[in-house]
Write an enzyme that holds these catalytic residues in place. Structure first.
Site, short mmCIF file in Angstrom:
data_model
loop_
_atom_site.label_atom_id
_atom_site.label_comp_id
_atom_site.label_asym_id
_atom_site.label_seq_id
_atom_site.Cartn_x
_atom_site.Cartn_y
_atom_site.Cartn_z
CG ASP A 1 -1.77 -1.24 1.33
OD1 ASP A 1 -2.42 -1.62 0.34
OD2 ASP A 1 -1.75 -1.87 2.40
CD GLU A 2 4.78 -0.48 0.05
OE1 GLU A 2 5.36 -1.32 0.74
OE2 GLU A 2 4.09 -0.76 -0.97
CE LYS B 1 3.19 -2.76 -4.51
NZ LYS B 1 2.67 -2.39 -3.18
N GLY C 1 -4.22 -4.63 -4.20
CA GLY C 1 -4.74 -3.67 -5.15
C GLY C 1 -3.92 -2.41 -5.25
CG HIS C 2 -1.47 -1.22 -7.84
ND1 HIS C 2 -0.63 -1.33 -6.76
CD2 HIS C 2 -0.94 -2.03 -8.80
CE1 HIS C 2 0.35 -2.16 -7.06
NE2 HIS C 2 0.19 -2.60 -8.28
CD GLN D 1 0.90 -9.63 -2.69
OE1 GLN D 1 1.80 -10.10 -3.36
NE2 GLN D 1 -0.36 -9.82 -3.02
CB VAL E 1 -7.41 -1.25 -2.91
CG1 VAL E 1 -8.15 -1.34 -4.24
CG2 VAL E 1 -6.63 0.04 -2.82
CB THR F 1 -9.68 -6.17 2.79
OG1 THR F 1 -8.88 -5.07 3.25
CG2 THR F 1 -8.77 -7.22 2.18
#
Length: 431
Positions: free
Chosen positions: A13-14, A16, A40-41, A223, A298, A300
């Site tokens: 979740d950075e 990417k 997710g993104h 991830q 994103v 969950t």
């Protein structure tokens, strides 16, 4: 032209997707080499938000060929739902290419994922319940179903039958669930065969031919480093290798062809699910970061756990991935916080650690040692050069770069593609 790898440097979740999208107009192929629809993104383009799960972020750039590599596990209903959603918003998806060797997430994988988590109780890992772990278990156990198997009904049935011989024993005798019918699975998978066929190719050949022609291939890992099954905070990890080395395995591109390894790091730290988290904040500042940073998963919808920046983790990630560059994201979220602690060491039972502890036990008991920098209150969303940042924001970035031992080549100051300070060009050479 060599290949480029983008890797999350923390627990995911950075940002990417934004980093990939930022380069999207300057690359030819964007590859997802690992993971599934458990990661997710979120990408914002022109104020419009796109949430991507299985599809590479490069799908949003019209000239890019997006590729799902052999290291991915593919949930077919989720894939086509995502394709249809993008098509309804005017995004072309006909360029998508999928490896024939990618494995398929079957319905029984999702069932096993959910019942296993419940069975573990307090020892639950905190999975998304999407069947990713069980699909990778079957891959390693040589019970997996690959995309190419959908084009041979006889082979597919044999493989499903072999997998269910074991799975039904578990479901019925251990978990008190009904047995899964072979026809139910094979018929359900075969309905996607013809829709898949135009997209399925030998992606290893496709990508290496592209590199031979001098085209740019960008690999975006799902991830992140500390969710890597080998290098992460095991057992609270994913089931694949979302590190730079894993990108080679998951795409079929050799390591000698990779020229840039780019780490994406948030200006603070977050993680979803269970597991140790030394700098976690369970106070008003943790709630502040969660609220201002919109820290919700994103896939969950789960709130992300939030904490201060951990420099030991990032230095370890630089070491594992051989990062040549870092992209710092969400610096704007820190605006308005008067003091910004940075973790520069751990205290483990009275012993100072300046690097990541070797054992999980030590990491679990690690108490952060902080260095504190002054914050800033000015709006930084319009900054496009480091010189545009307030003095304290610039000093924060410079200190993170010093602690990481790796240059910070871009800084995110807002959610949109344009909200980025570019310090160094992320491509190996100007195109």
């Amino acid at each position: 032209m060599p290949a480029i790898v983008i890797v999350g440097a923390q627990w995911g979740d950075e940002g990417k997707g934004k980093a990939t999208d930022l380069l999207g107009e300057r690359v030819d192929y964007v590859v997802k080499p690992n993971g599934g629809n458990n990661a997710g993104h979120t990408v914002v383009v022109g104020g419009e938000k796109f949430e991507l799960k299985l599809l590479p972020a490069g799908i949003l750039s019209p000239q890019v060929t997006p590729v799902i590599g052999n290291g991915v596990v593919v949930n077919l209903p989720a894939l086509f739902e995502e394709i249809e959603t993008l098509a309804s918003r005017g995004v072309a998806t006909d360029r998508l290419r999928i490896s024939a060797n990618a494995h398929v997430v079957a319905p029984y994988h999702q069932t096993l994922d959910k019942v296993t988590e419940r069975f573990l109780g307090k020892r639950a890992i905190g999975t998304t319940g999407r069947g990713i772990g069980p699909a990778y278990m079957d891959k390693a156990g040589r019970l997996g179903i690959r995309v190419q198997d959908l084009f041979d009904a006889s082979i597919l049935r044999q493989k499903v039958e072999g997998a269910l011989r074991q799975k039904n024993e578990l479901l019925v005798k251990l978990y008190n669930r009904r047995a899964v019918e072979i026809d139910e699975i094979t018929d359900g998978l075969l309905q996607y065969a013809e829709r898949l066929r135009p997209h399925v190719v030998d992606t290893t050949l496709l990508l290496n031919d592209a590199l031979d022609r001098g085209e740019v291939v960008l690999m975006e890992g799902g991830q992140a480093t500390f969710l890597d099954v080998d290098h992460g905070t095991y057992p609270f990890v994913t089931s694949s290798n979302p590190t730079a080395g894993g990108a080679c395995t998951g795409s079929g591109i050799g390591p000698t062809r990779i020229d840039r390894s780019i780490g994406i790091v948030k200006a603070y730290t977050t993680r979803v699910g269970a597991g140790p988290f030394p700098t976690e904040l369970e106070d008003e500042w943790g709630e502040h970061l969660q609220r201002v940073g919109h820290e919700v998963g994103v896939n969950t919808g789960r709130p992300r756990r939030c904490g201060w920046y951990d420099s030991l983790m990032i230095r370890h990630a630089v070491r594992i991935n051989g990062f040549t560059d870092l992209v710092l994201t969400k610096l704007d979220v820190l605006t308005g916080i008067p003091e910004l602690p940075i973790c520069v060491g751990y205290d483990v039972d009275g012993v100072r650690h300046d690097t990541m502890p070797m054992t999980q036990t030590e990491f679990h008991h690690a108490v952060p040692v902080y260095e504190t920098l002054p914050g800033w209150s000015e709006d930084i969303s319009g900054a496009r050069r480091l010189e545009d940042l307030p003095t304290n924001a610039r000093r924060y970035v410079e200190r993170l770069e010093e602690l990481a031992g790796c240059r910070i080549s871009a800084v995110g100051v807002g959610p949109d593609r344009a909200d980025t300070i570019t310090v160094h060009d992320l491509l190996p050479e100007s195109r």
